[in-house]
Design an enzyme around this catalytic site. Structure first.
Site, PDB file in Angstrom:
ATOM      1  N   GLY A 193      -4.213  30.488 -26.535  1.00 58.33           N
ATOM      2  CA  GLY A 193      -4.705  30.724 -27.625  1.00 58.33           C
ATOM      3  C   GLY A 193      -3.646  31.000 -28.654  1.00 58.33           C
ATOM      4  N   GLU A 215      -0.545  39.347 -32.372  1.00 53.49           N
ATOM      5  CA  GLU A 215       0.301  40.114 -31.372  1.00 53.49           C
ATOM      6  C   GLU A 215       0.456  41.226 -32.238  1.00 53.49           C
ATOM      7  OE1 GLU A 215       0.859  39.192 -28.011  1.00 53.49           O
ATOM      8  OE2 GLU A 215      -0.462  37.925 -28.721  1.00 53.49           O
ATOM      9  N   THR A 231      -0.618  32.648 -27.387  1.00 49.96           N
ATOM     10  CA  THR A 231       0.431  31.825 -26.303  1.00 49.96           C
ATOM     11  C   THR A 231       1.126  31.164 -27.416  1.00 49.96           C
ATOM     12  OG1 THR A 231      -1.519  31.710 -24.578  1.00 49.96           O
ATOM     13  CG2 THR A 231       0.402  29.983 -24.952  1.00 49.96           C
ATOM     14  N   THR A 254       2.053  30.454 -16.457  1.00 50.93           N
ATOM     15  CA  THR A 254       2.425  32.073 -16.612  1.00 50.93           C
ATOM     16  C   THR A 254       1.817  32.847 -15.471  1.00 50.93           C
ATOM     17  OG1 THR A 254       0.972  32.541 -18.287  1.00 50.93           O
ATOM     18  CG2 THR A 254       3.152  31.739 -18.955  1.00 50.93           C
ATOM     19  N   ASN A 299       2.315  31.642 -30.341  1.00 46.88           N
ATOM     20  CA  ASN A 299       3.154  32.602 -30.900  1.00 46.88           C
ATOM     21  C   ASN A 299       4.479  32.852 -29.838  1.00 46.88           C
ATOM     22  OD1 ASN A 299       3.902  35.819 -30.999  1.00 46.88           O
ATOM     23  ND2 ASN A 299       3.839  34.792 -33.108  1.00 46.88           N
ATOM     24  N   GLU A 300       3.907  32.903 -28.600  1.00 45.42           N
ATOM     25  CA  GLU A 300       5.092  33.163 -27.577  1.00 45.42           C
ATOM     26  C   GLU A 300       5.958  31.810 -27.470  1.00 45.42           C
ATOM     27  OE1 GLU A 300       4.230  35.420 -23.657  1.00 45.42           O
ATOM     28  OE2 GLU A 300       2.227  34.477 -24.170  1.00 45.42           O
ATOM     29  N   THR A 303      -9.751  31.942 -27.682  1.00 47.72           N
ATOM     30  CA  THR A 303     -11.020  32.253 -28.319  1.00 47.72           C
ATOM     31  C   THR A 303     -11.209  32.023 -29.919  1.00 47.72           C
ATOM     32  OG1 THR A 303     -11.151  34.400 -26.960  1.00 47.72           O
ATOM     33  CG2 THR A 303     -12.645  34.484 -28.888  1.00 47.72           C
ATOM     34  N   ASP A 315       5.637  23.687 -46.866  1.00 49.96           N
ATOM     35  CA  ASP A 315       5.889  23.599 -48.312  1.00 49.96           C
ATOM     36  C   ASP A 315       7.149  24.526 -48.762  1.00 49.96           C
ATOM     37  OD1 ASP A 315       4.779  25.993 -47.884  1.00 49.96           O
ATOM     38  OD2 ASP A 315       3.243  25.601 -49.581  1.00 49.96           O
TER      39      ASP A 315
END
Length: 298
Positions: free
Chosen positions: A62, A270, A65, A36, A67-68, A91, A214
């Site tokens: 991380g 985010e 990323t 990216t 999540n994206e 991190t 679950d």
């Protein structure tokens, strides 16, 4: 299998990543790499990978990323989504750590990403976005957005950490209601967390019972409390299953937060803000590569 590493551009120069990619290629894996450069690139790279019929994507970066990539995958029908693996390079790497994906040795993590078995896991729809790990609202999100990394572990350490940060931020509780199942709770909330995974904030365990397949999510809420109750509150927060007058824990498949004013919210790291947001559990949507005996599987 068609493998493609989608790498956060900030991590592209890491020698450990370059060496791990070379090693896996020498082992015979046709591992492609895409990097990216600017906002929106990850969604574009996921779309390209699906158009080119890649069978497994690896999110290199991380929690943000990951999540994206999850958000981009969820824009496509389930049957079109490739498998997803994690190369943790951030991190905190809260989700990968909880899943016991290797976080110290890049080659081990990339080997698992290429060779590991996949299984379907849940995600949480949060308004128009998606969360695979944890969403926090109120004080927790404000701390994450405004404080140095050394203070981001917003629950830990005892009374000094909690009261000190609240005083430093001149924090005021958010007034509103929380709706889930058939319940409506009027509340003065200092923080709330919606958990698919168990931890956030760099290792803080919020819900030790969370499992990622679950069909449930855990709601953890810290209500406004008097100074005299601080010892009790710290005890309840320190116990991942603790509950009491000011700390409440529930399980649900749908939760709505309605605040009287804009509330800072953090979705897998985010930041957003909202006065009214609904969280809906979406069961078994992402086919995720995990280590054997992953503790987050039901």
């Amino acid at each position: 299998m068609t493998l493609r590493l989608l790498l956060n551009g900030k991590k592209a120069a890491l020698e450990s990543v370059r060496e791990a990619v070379s090693t896996l290629r020498n082992r015979g894996y046709e591992l492609e790499v895409r990097v990216t450069w600017e906002a929106g690139d990850m969604a574009r790279l996921v779309n390209e990978a699906i158009d080119e019929q890649c069978t497994r994507l690896i999110a290199g970066g991380g929690d943000g990323t990951l999540n994206e990539v999850v958000n981009a995958l969820m824009q496509h029908p389930k049957e079109q989504r490739p498998e997803l693996a994690i190369l943790p390079l951030g991190t905190a790497n809260d989700f990968a750590t909880a899943c016991q994906v290797p976080t110290d040795i890049t080659l081990d993590a990339l080997t698992l990403a290429c060779e590991g078995e996949s299984t379907f896991v849940d995600v949480i729809k949060a308004g128009d976005d998606y969360v695979i790990n944890v969403a926090t609202g109120g004080f927790g999100a404000q701390v994450t957005a405004t404080t140095p990394p050394a203070l981001k572990n917003f629950l830990g350490g005892g009374a000094y950490t909690l009261t000190g940060l609240i005083n430093a931020l001149d924090f005021k509780p958010f007034q509103g209601i929380i709706k889930f199942d058939d319940r409506t709770l009027k509340s003065s909330v200092i923080l709330a967390a919606i958990c698919n995974g168990p931890q956030a904030g760099g290792g803080q365990i919020l819900s030790s019972i969370s499992r990622i397949n679950d069909g449930k999510m855990e709601l953890v809420a810290l209500y406004d409390f008097p100074a005299a109750a601080i010892s009790s509150v710290i005890g309840q927060l320190s116990d991942p299953q603790g509950t009491g007058e000011f700390v409440k824990r529930y399980q649900a498949t749908k939760v709505q937060w309605q605040a009287d004013e804009l509330m800072p919210i953090n979705l897998d790291g985010e930041p957003i803000s909202s006065k009214d947001i609904t969280f809906t559990l979406c069961p078994l949507e992402i086919k995720l590569v995990l280590p054997n005996n992953c503790p987050l599987l039901d």
